[in-house]
Design an enzyme around this catalytic site. Sequence first.
Site, PDB file in Angstrom:
ATOM      1  N   ARG A 101      29.279  37.552  -6.023  1.00 45.09           N
ATOM      2  CA  ARG A 101      29.904  36.863  -6.956  1.00 45.09           C
ATOM      3  C   ARG A 101      27.817  36.241  -7.661  1.00 45.09           C
ATOM      4  O   ARG A 101      28.219  36.020  -8.801  1.00 45.09           O
ATOM      5  CB  ARG A 101      30.882  35.852  -8.083  1.00 45.09           C
ATOM      6  CG  ARG A 101      32.840  36.578  -7.317  1.00 45.09           C
ATOM      7  CD  ARG A 101      33.077  35.245  -7.906  1.00 45.09           C
ATOM      8  NE  ARG A 101      34.830  36.413  -8.371  1.00 45.09           N
ATOM      9  CZ  ARG A 101      35.314  36.180  -6.999  1.00 45.09           C
ATOM     10  NH1 ARG A 101      34.503  36.091  -5.360  1.00 45.09           N
ATOM     11  NH2 ARG A 101      36.245  36.407  -7.131  1.00 45.09           N
TER      12      ARG A 101
ATOM     13  N   LYS B 202      33.190  30.771   5.277  1.00 44.33           N
ATOM     14  CA  LYS B 202      32.542  31.065   4.504  1.00 44.33           C
ATOM     15  C   LYS B 202      33.642  30.321   3.101  1.00 44.33           C
ATOM     16  O   LYS B 202      34.483  29.670   2.087  1.00 44.33           O
ATOM     17  CB  LYS B 202      32.613  31.607   2.905  1.00 44.33           C
ATOM     18  CG  LYS B 202      32.107  32.251   1.376  1.00 44.33           C
ATOM     19  CD  LYS B 202      31.794  31.752   1.217  1.00 44.33           C
ATOM     20  CE  LYS B 202      31.390  31.598  -0.046  1.00 44.33           C
ATOM     21  NZ  LYS B 202      32.206  32.189  -0.923  1.00 44.33           N
ATOM     22  N   ASP B 203      35.285  31.830   3.243  1.00 47.36           N
ATOM     23  CA  ASP B 203      36.325  32.154   2.387  1.00 47.36           C
ATOM     24  C   ASP B 203      37.882  30.634   3.383  1.00 47.36           C
ATOM     25  O   ASP B 203      37.974  31.081   4.519  1.00 47.36           O
ATOM     26  CB  ASP B 203      37.018  32.801   2.427  1.00 47.36           C
ATOM     27  CG  ASP B 203      36.310  33.484   1.532  1.00 47.36           C
ATOM     28  OD1 ASP B 203      36.480  33.279  -0.170  1.00 47.36           O
ATOM     29  OD2 ASP B 203      35.309  33.971   1.977  1.00 47.36           O
TER      30      ASP B 203
ATOM     31  N   GLN C 176      41.437  31.407   3.087  1.00 44.48           N
ATOM     32  CA  GLN C 176      41.907  32.554   4.658  1.00 44.48           C
ATOM     33  C   GLN C 176      42.111  32.931   5.381  1.00 44.48           C
ATOM     34  O   GLN C 176      42.639  33.897   5.349  1.00 44.48           O
ATOM     35  CB  GLN C 176      40.409  33.642   2.787  1.00 44.48           C
ATOM     36  CG  GLN C 176      40.660  35.196   3.629  1.00 44.48           C
ATOM     37  CD  GLN C 176      40.072  35.915   2.495  1.00 44.48           C
ATOM     38  OE1 GLN C 176      40.200  36.408   1.725  1.00 44.48           O
ATOM     39  NE2 GLN C 176      38.543  36.276   3.030  1.00 44.48           N
TER      40      GLN C 176
ATOM     41  N   MET D  86      35.296  43.148   0.493  1.00 46.71           N
ATOM     42  CA  MET D  86      35.015  43.987  -1.444  1.00 46.71           C
ATOM     43  C   MET D  86      33.619  44.318  -1.801  1.00 46.71           C
ATOM     44  O   MET D  86      33.789  44.853  -3.318  1.00 46.71           O
ATOM     45  CB  MET D  86      35.973  42.983  -2.575  1.00 46.71           C
ATOM     46  CG  MET D  86      37.284  42.660  -1.346  1.00 46.71           C
ATOM     47  SD  MET D  86      38.301  41.300  -3.003  1.00 46.71           S
ATOM     48  CE  MET D  86      37.390  39.960  -3.442  1.00 46.71           C
ATOM     49  N   GLY D  87      32.727  44.498  -1.121  1.00 44.98           N
ATOM     50  CA  GLY D  87      31.919  45.311  -1.041  1.00 44.98           C
ATOM     51  C   GLY D  87      30.528  44.422  -2.532  1.00 44.98           C
ATOM     52  O   GLY D  87      31.425  43.415  -1.815  1.00 44.98           O
ATOM     53  N   ALA D  88      29.512  44.666  -2.728  1.00 44.84           N
ATOM     54  CA  ALA D  88      28.796  44.196  -3.535  1.00 44.84           C
ATOM     55  C   ALA D  88      27.778  43.491  -1.861  1.00 44.84           C
ATOM     56  O   ALA D  88      27.927  42.131  -2.262  1.00 44.84           O
ATOM     57  CB  ALA D  88      29.435  43.215  -4.299  1.00 44.84           C
TER      58      ALA D  88
ATOM     59  N   HIS E 228      28.222  39.332   4.812  1.00 46.90           N
ATOM     60  CA  HIS E 228      28.772  40.721   4.728  1.00 46.90           C
ATOM     61  C   HIS E 228      28.197  41.328   6.791  1.00 46.90           C
ATOM     62  O   HIS E 228      29.382  41.293   6.703  1.00 46.90           O
ATOM     63  CB  HIS E 228      29.140  41.577   3.911  1.00 46.90           C
ATOM     64  CG  HIS E 228      29.945  41.014   2.505  1.00 46.90           C
ATOM     65  ND1 HIS E 228      29.459  41.011   1.633  1.00 46.90           N
ATOM     66  CD2 HIS E 228      30.931  40.800   2.287  1.00 46.90           C
ATOM     67  CE1 HIS E 228      29.845  41.022   1.013  1.00 46.90           C
ATOM     68  NE2 HIS E 228      31.471  40.523   1.187  1.00 46.90           N
TER      69      HIS E 228
HETATM   70  P1  AMP Z   1      34.941  39.045   0.260  1.00 50.59           P
HETATM   71  O1  AMP Z   1      33.921  40.997   0.576  1.00 50.59           O
HETATM   72  O2  AMP Z   1      34.114  38.298  -1.014  1.00 50.59           O
HETATM   73  O3  AMP Z   1      36.091  39.973   0.622  1.00 50.59           O
HETATM   74  O4  AMP Z   1      34.373  38.945   1.624  1.00 50.59           O
HETATM   75  C1  AMP Z   1      34.554  39.498   3.048  1.00 50.59           C
HETATM   76  C2  AMP Z   1      34.080  38.868   4.126  1.00 50.59           C
HETATM   77  O5  AMP Z   1      32.602  38.595   4.522  1.00 50.59           O
HETATM   78  C3  AMP Z   1      35.446  37.568   4.144  1.00 50.59           C
HETATM   79  O6  AMP Z   1      36.192  37.537   5.348  1.00 50.59           O
HETATM   80  C4  AMP Z   1      33.746  36.530   3.472  1.00 50.59           C
HETATM   81  O7  AMP Z   1      34.997  35.622   4.016  1.00 50.59           O
HETATM   82  C5  AMP Z   1      32.962  36.977   4.752  1.00 50.59           C
HETATM   83  N1  AMP Z   1      31.858  36.496   3.704  1.00 50.59           N
HETATM   84  C6  AMP Z   1      31.644  36.222   2.550  1.00 50.59           C
HETATM   85  N2  AMP Z   1      30.372  35.472   2.000  1.00 50.59           N
HETATM   86  C7  AMP Z   1      30.138  35.254   3.199  1.00 50.59           C
HETATM   87  C8  AMP Z   1      29.060  34.883   3.627  1.00 50.59           C
HETATM   88  N3  AMP Z   1      27.705  33.746   3.175  1.00 50.59           N
HETATM   89  N4  AMP Z   1      29.239  34.584   5.661  1.00 50.59           N
HETATM   90  C9  AMP Z   1      29.775  34.815   5.658  1.00 50.59           C
HETATM   91  N5  AMP Z   1      31.103  35.866   5.530  1.00 50.59           N
HETATM   92  C10 AMP Z   1      30.538  35.921   3.807  1.00 50.59           C
END
Ligand code: AMP
Length: 278
Positions: A189, A151-152, A155, A30-32, A37
Amino acid sequence: MYIVKTVPDLQKIISSKHKYNGSIGFVPTMGALHEGHLALVKEAARNNQISVASIFVNPAQFNNAEDLSKYPRTEEEDIDKLSRTDVDILFLPEAGEIYPKEGFEMPAFKLDHLIQKLEGERRPGHFEGVVKVIYRFLDMVRPTDLYMGLKDFQQQLIVGTILEQMGSSVRLNTLPTTREENGLAMSSRNVRLSTEAREKAGVIYNCLKEIRVGAKEGRYTKEKENAFAALTYAGYEVEYIEWVDAKTLEPVDSIGRPSVILLAVWVDEVRLIDNILV
Ligand code: AMP
């Protein structure tokens, strides 16, 4: 790195580069973007013939309108960060591409046992939105390998389960959580945290580690109480701390099978989640 917004453009580039039997690694985000990532993106780029990352802030998975409107959007920086990796394609779809007006068909997955617990219980509709977007992405990108973060935890468990139920050959590669030096799990976040909260946030992972020791030594409940106290003292409001079976998410109270301790805390009106495998 190619940047594409539509499925036909995406497929055109993939088919021009794809060789027989080559693998396609895909990282939905979802970026940022942060180092967590980028670790997924680099792994996908290193291990596949073609690698694709997507950025799409999926409205369907936000149960809270304010969380959605406050979700950080940093497209230019994200493009810059991705272009420094070896990723081949950045897919930047509009909402209409993902959720066509005419709708789309999706199998009826049996996920109640996983969706209604932990995050799903506290964020109604969240995982239904995740399942929808992942299903669409699988159809649009047609990867052989999917990369997600531990982390998730819940999910990736749910995504692994839908792949199984689809009889899909897509391999789910789950990578460990990337952390700040003080142990704070990286998250988009985190930019909304005050400097003070960010500095103190090491307490979250420290608590998880202490609870894990407690769980292994038969002192889970005591360590959980200590963690509540330590987190509260540091200014965090604890939403939940739970120790569950890593496959079924049913509560456990002794070691013996793979399990995980998960938590959600609030600080500065930001909700943070983290977990540790036992
Ligand atoms: P998101 O942008 O939050 O939807 O995350 C995209 C992907 O990155 C998802 O598979 C998350 O589980 C993974 N992700 C987010 N934060 C971390 C982190 N700190 N370490 C490893 N993977 C992450």
